[in-house]
Design an enzyme around this catalytic site. Structure first.
Site, PDB file in Angstrom:
ATOM      1  N   HIS A  58     -14.952 -24.083  -7.993  1.00 18.26           N
ATOM      2  CA  HIS A  58     -13.708 -24.242  -7.407  1.00 18.26           C
ATOM      3  C   HIS A  58     -13.562 -25.766  -7.063  1.00 18.26           C
ATOM      4  O   HIS A  58     -12.406 -25.824  -7.035  1.00 18.26           O
ATOM      5  CB  HIS A  58     -13.946 -23.525  -6.123  1.00 18.26           C
ATOM      6  CG  HIS A  58     -13.899 -22.357  -5.739  1.00 18.26           C
ATOM      7  ND1 HIS A  58     -12.947 -21.345  -6.273  1.00 18.26           N
ATOM      8  CD2 HIS A  58     -14.920 -21.525  -5.200  1.00 18.26           C
ATOM      9  CE1 HIS A  58     -13.357 -20.073  -6.290  1.00 18.26           C
ATOM     10  NE2 HIS A  58     -14.548 -19.926  -5.475  1.00 18.26           N
TER      11      HIS A  58
ATOM     12  N   HIS B 240     -15.240 -14.606  -7.979  1.00 15.73           N
ATOM     13  CA  HIS B 240     -13.918 -15.449  -7.590  1.00 15.73           C
ATOM     14  C   HIS B 240     -13.582 -16.060  -8.780  1.00 15.73           C
ATOM     15  O   HIS B 240     -14.600 -16.512  -9.697  1.00 15.73           O
ATOM     16  CB  HIS B 240     -14.277 -16.339  -6.442  1.00 15.73           C
ATOM     17  CG  HIS B 240     -14.720 -15.693  -5.374  1.00 15.73           C
ATOM     18  ND1 HIS B 240     -16.088 -15.565  -4.574  1.00 15.73           N
ATOM     19  CD2 HIS B 240     -14.060 -14.850  -4.336  1.00 15.73           C
ATOM     20  CE1 HIS B 240     -16.164 -14.571  -3.549  1.00 15.73           C
ATOM     21  NE2 HIS B 240     -14.835 -14.511  -3.234  1.00 15.73           N
TER      22      HIS B 240
END
Length: 212
Positions: free
Chosen positions: A143, A181
């Site tokens: 991320h 994710h």
């Protein structure tokens, strides 16, 4: 198979996070790595200690100013005398915050500085965070973008490793991201760079973190 593991990840052990408006025990904890390491040992793999690579591989993909922030954040937080056990932003530099009025300078306030670099409230900084994230180990990395961290991650470990391999004449490198994710940071870092091919298998961001 050679496995490289470092006990330094244990230094990053935040007491809590804020997710969905609730303060709760942190999900990204040292036990996650310890469980995997135990399984690796039981499978008979060779576990080795990683060597130091310096800051060069990190700043090859990340803004040096973000590295400087993460390195100094906890000292500045303590010097400010907050007495709190972790740093969590209460204001984030949203893309529309300064729309039409130019770029924002990095704030002087320790509370403001984390919101300048971090994009969520689930990625606290504690006393041992920088030492833990400096290596290619836990916390995870996908991320973290060029100048932004969040989603439990501070530096993009996979991107740093990929860029280092390319710089070492490895040719093109592929990253297959199978995390639940979307790896928004890795995608951003290599979106316009042909030397690394990135593929992410993930839940639909319309319904699942990181949403955008």
């Amino acid at each position: 198979m050679e496995v490289f593991a470092s006990s330094a990840h244990r230094r990053h052990d935040p007491p809590a996070e804020v997710s969905g408006g609730l303060s709760m025990p942190a999900w990204e904890v040292p036990q996650r790595a310890e469980v995997i390491l135990t399984a690796v040992r039981e499978a008979g793999h060779d576990i080795r200690t990683p060597r130091e690579f310096g800051e060069g591989p990190i700043v090859a993909v990340h803004d040096p100013a973000m590295l400087l922030y993460l390195e100094s954040a906890w000292r500045e937080w303590q010097a400010a005398g907050t007495g709190r056990a972790s740093i969590i932003p209460d204001a984030l530099l949203h893309g529309r915050y300064r729309e039409g009025v130019g770029k924002s300078p990095e704030p002087d306030s320790p509370c403001g500085r984390i919101g300048y670099w971090c994009f969520d409230t689930a990625t606290p900084i504690v006393a041992g965070t920088y030492e833990a994230v400096y290596g290619l180990c836990r916390p995870p990395g996908h991320h973290a973008a060029r100048a932004m961290f969040g989603g439990y991650v501070y530096f993009n470990n996979a991107a740093i490793a990929a860029e280092w391999l390319v710089a070492g004449a490895a040719g093109r490198v592929g990253i297959l991201d199978v995390d639940f994710h979307h790896g928004n940071g890795t995608q951003q870092l290599f979106y316009d760079r042909a030397h690394v091919a990135y593929a992410s298998l993930h839940a639909d961001p319309a319904r699942m973190y990181p949403y955008f």
